[in-house]
Scaffold this active site. Structure first.
Site, short mmCIF file in Angstrom:
data_model
loop_
_atom_site.label_atom_id
_atom_site.label_comp_id
_atom_site.label_asym_id
_atom_site.label_seq_id
_atom_site.Cartn_x
_atom_site.Cartn_y
_atom_site.Cartn_z
N HIS A 46 0.85 -1.20 0.00
CA HIS A 46 0.00 0.00 0.00
C HIS A 46 0.89 1.25 0.00
CE1 HIS A 46 -3.69 2.22 0.53
NE2 HIS A 46 -3.06 2.95 1.44
N SER A 84 3.61 0.69 2.96
CA SER A 84 3.34 -0.36 3.96
C SER A 84 3.13 -1.70 3.27
CB SER A 84 2.07 -0.04 4.75
OG SER A 84 2.13 1.23 5.36
#
Ligand code: GAR
Length: 200
Positions: free
Chosen positions: A108, A135
């Site tokens: 992400h 992430s």
């Protein structure tokens, strides 16, 4: 050797980086299938690396559960140890999560829990954030709510556009993803333990 299926929707540049890492002799995982919800541009990388590909076409949210069942059938044929969502722009139906959790990862382009969802880079700019990030998380039934496995900050520059900021985030995502998959493959990271610890 850990076997990985990668799901994409777009260009697949992060997928490409994982394929390059997995081609190195000492990397402990290999990509065994690449799937998408459409005829994705990133399938070019599947061809370049000789990896089987499959499409489970998205037919709208009313058919989401059927799409999930079809995706399960396609993944069951491959039986991967791990599934990586690398730019798949669909929320996985609960049946898919139930079937494969905790062995599903998502990359992400934000420092979760900041800026979840499909427009993370745009949202960070719109919020006037001075930093955002990248992430790698375990997928659960929420929108980017699963336990974080790795993340790193990326500065936002005053003159950033969505494109320039995303272009600086992606190399960080790639590095994190390649390292997380390696750690899972060598047993340094136990997804079942991470998810059960997150529940307590
Ligand atoms: C990546 O930045 C990935 O994190 C993001 O899409 C991009 C795909 O790029 N995914 C999401 O935003 C999911 N919410 P790529 O197709 O060039 O690898």
């Amino acid at each position: 050797m850990l076997t990985v299926a990668v799901l994409i929707s777009g260009a697949g540049s992060n997928l490409r980086a994982l394929l390059e890492a997995a081609a190195l002799p000492d990397y402990p995982a290999r990509v065994v299938a690449i799937g998408a919800d459409r005829e994705a541009e990133g399938f070019a990388h599947a061809e370049a690396f000789g990896i089987p590909r499959f499409v489970v076409p998205w037919r709208g949210s009313a058919a989401r559960a059927d799409w999930g069942d079809e995706l399960i059938r396609a993944l069951d044929e491959v039986q991967p140890d791990l599934i990586v969502l690398s730019g798949l722009m669909r929320l996985l139906p609960p049946a898919v999560v139930a079937r494969y959790a905790p062995c599903i990862l998502n990359t992400h382009p934000a420092h979760l829990p900041e800026f979840p969802g499909a427009h993370a880079v745009r949202d960070a700019l719109a919020a006037g954030a001075s930093t955002t990030g990248a992430s790698v998380i375990v997928v659960d039934d929420g929108v980017d709510t699963g336990p974080v496995l790795a993340q790193e900050r990326v500065s936002v520059h005053a003159d950033d556009t969505e494109q320039s900021l995303h272009a600086r985030i992606k190399p960080v995502e790639r590095r994190l993803l390649i390292d997380v998959v390696r750690r899972i493959a060598v047993g340094e990271l136990d997804l079942a333990a991470v998810t059960s610890a997150a529940r307590t």
